[in-house]
Every structure is written in structure tokens, then in C-alpha cells.
Design an enzyme around this catalytic site. Structure first.
Site, PDB file in Angstrom:
ATOM      1  N   ARG A 129       0.808  -1.218   0.000  1.00  0.00           N
ATOM      2  CA  ARG A 129       0.000   0.000   0.000  1.00  0.00           C
ATOM      3  C   ARG A 129       0.838   1.264   0.000  1.00  0.00           C
ATOM      4  O   ARG A 129       0.323   2.336  -0.321  1.00  0.00           O
ATOM      5  CB  ARG A 129      -0.980  -0.018   1.178  1.00  0.00           C
ATOM      6  CG  ARG A 129      -1.980  -1.166   1.066  1.00  0.00           C
ATOM      7  CD  ARG A 129      -2.956  -1.179   2.232  1.00  0.00           C
ATOM      8  NE  ARG A 129      -3.780  -2.382   2.205  1.00  0.00           N
ATOM      9  CZ  ARG A 129      -3.480  -3.522   2.796  1.00  0.00           C
ATOM     10  NH1 ARG A 129      -2.357  -3.624   3.477  1.00  0.00           N
ATOM     11  NH2 ARG A 129      -4.277  -4.555   2.715  1.00  0.00           N
ATOM     12  N   GLU A 166       5.704 -12.348  14.070  1.00  0.00           N
ATOM     13  CA  GLU A 166       5.250 -13.065  15.263  1.00  0.00           C
ATOM     14  C   GLU A 166       5.668 -14.531  15.205  1.00  0.00           C
ATOM     15  O   GLU A 166       6.092 -15.107  16.197  1.00  0.00           O
ATOM     16  CB  GLU A 166       3.734 -12.953  15.395  1.00  0.00           C
ATOM     17  CG  GLU A 166       3.187 -13.561  16.679  1.00  0.00           C
ATOM     18  CD  GLU A 166       1.682 -13.374  16.816  1.00  0.00           C
ATOM     19  OE1 GLU A 166       1.135 -13.816  17.837  1.00  0.00           O
ATOM     20  OE2 GLU A 166       1.075 -12.801  15.900  1.00  0.00           O
TER      21      GLU A 166
END
Length: 243
Positions: A129, A166
Site C-alpha cells: 500500500r 510473530e
């Protein structure tokens, strides 16, 4: 690490009553948070954004009540998609902002106004983006646009930087020779959450001698403390969610 506040004065605003169509909740929590909107005078705050590039880290948020209406329009144009891409995540969908021509134009204008006189020669956009907001900003301020991509997307020789997720790691890449030592750059993305990708982009550019003036995003999720990973690099955002 400082978070910069957008150029007029700001105050806390809950979008639920003010803008009934959309709210901007935490990407990881189901409970909808309130929204902090940016402003247009010099202030600094952990969650709001000031136009003063040299603002002190110890400055407090201004208390004036003058708000730029463009910020509220930008915030109200962002749609939230619950449980995407997996259950429990409230996805911040900026495609609805792109459908609103006035909100999109105002978003670009706010960034251009901030960076047009700062000697920026590189606008680095983070996949994907950052590719939406970066090029029009770069054209308007007379800078080159440099895409920072995921692995095996760029055809030429690349320089890479790995960063932690993560679960596991990822990599961001840039073409060798796209930037030169001593150039001044901003890094653009739509949202900062945990900050890992932006931090990797900073390291990648600094390895080749580029001066990072600032990171810039449309949205910040301050409760995830992503700006802490940016070290001394300032962060400028337009809309901040607050739990």
C-alpha cells in the site's frame, strides 16, 4: 522515538457518534476504540501528530480546539472489516478511502504540504500500500519513488533486510543503485502496527548511506507500540486509533 503531530491543532474524537458510518478499531481487538485525529499546528504527543519537524520529544499536545476538517473526512472514509484475514482481527481497509476522491486528494495534499520544502530526494514506498500513496507524493515534491518489495519481486540486483514476525521472519528488498549515499528520504506506508516492516526499511536505507527524514503513514495503532521499533526516526501519521 518521537511521533509527530499533523499540522493544525487536534483533539480526541470518538468517531462512533460523530461519523456513524465507519469507526477505526484496533486491528487485534474486537472492542472498538476511539479515534484521535491529527491537526495542523506544532505539537508532539505519543498518539497525535505535529507539523514541526524539530519539535521536542517532551512537548505536550496543544489544547487549541481548531481542527482541520480534512482529517475527519479521511478517518470517516476508512472502512473496518471484522475477522479479516483471520478471526479476531479488525482489518483497516483503505480501499474505501481511495474510492472517495476528495479524501484521497486530501490525504496526498497533507503529506505533500509537509514534505515539499524539506529537501527530500527519495520517497520509499513499502509493499504494497505504500505503492499507492508514494508515487503521487514523490511526483508532487520532485522526488524519485523507490519501491521496497518482498523477496523475488524485483528483477535486478537487490539489497535485502530481514525482519522478525510473530511467527518466523520476512525480508524486504530494494534495487542496488536505486538510491545514493547522502540522499534524504521519507518512507511511506498506509499503516503502522507492530513496526517491523518500517524498521527494516529504515535499516536497509541507512546501510547505503541514506538519511531517513521521517516515516509517514495514514493510520497508526499506537497500542501496538510500533513506533518504538523505529529508534530515532520520527513518525508522522494522520489518523490514530486509541484503545
Amino acid at each position: 522515538m518521537q511521533t509527530i503531530i499533523s499540522p493544525l491543532v487536534s483533539h480526541r474524537l470518538c468517531l462512533a457518534p460523530a461519523v456513524p458510518r465507519y469507526r477505526l478499531p484496533n486491528i487485534y481487538h474486537r472492542a472498538p476504540p476511539s479515534i484521535r485525529l491529527s491537526n495542523h499546528r506544532s505539537t508532539t504527543s505519543p498518539c497525535l501528530f505535529s507539523s514541526a519537524a524539530a519539535a521536542s520529544r517532551d512537548s505536550e499536545m496543544a489544547t487549541e480546539d481548531v481542527q482541520d476538517p480534512r482529517i475527519a473526512k479521511i478517518a470517516s472514509s476508512i472502512r473496518v472489516i471484522p475477522d479479516f484475514p483471520k478471526p479476531g482481527i479488525m482489518f483497516q481497509d483503505i480501499t474505501t478511502l481511495l474510492l472517495d476522491t476528495e479524501a484521497f486528494k486530501d490525504t496526498i495534499a497533507l503529506f505533500v504540504d509537509r514534505y515539499k520544502d524539506k529537501g527530500i530526494s527519495v520517497v520509499a514506498g513499502v509493499e504494497a500500500r505504500g505503492f499507492i500513496f508514494g508515487p503521487p507524493i514523490a511526483l508532487a515534491i520532485g522526488a524519485k519513488f523507490v519501491p521496497m518489495r518482498k523477496p523475488k519481486k524485483l528483477p535486478g540486483k537487490v539489497i535485502s533486510e530481514e525482519y522478525s514476525l510473530e511467527y518466523g521472519t520476512d525480508t524486504i528488498e530494494m534495487h542496488v543503485g536505486a538510491v545514493e549515499p547522502g540522499e534524504r528520504a521519507i518512507i511511506i506506508d498506509d499503516l503502522i502496527a507492530t513496526g517491523g516492516t518500517l524498521a527494516a526499511a529504515i535499516r536497509l536505507l541507512e546501510r547505503v548511506g541514506v538519511k531517513i527524514v521521517e516515516c509517514a503513514c495514514v493510520i497508526e495503532l499506537p497500542e501496538l507500540k510500533g513506533k518504538e521499533k523505529l529508534g530515532e526516526t520520527p513518525l508522522f501519521v494522520l489518523v490514530s486509533s486509541a484503545a
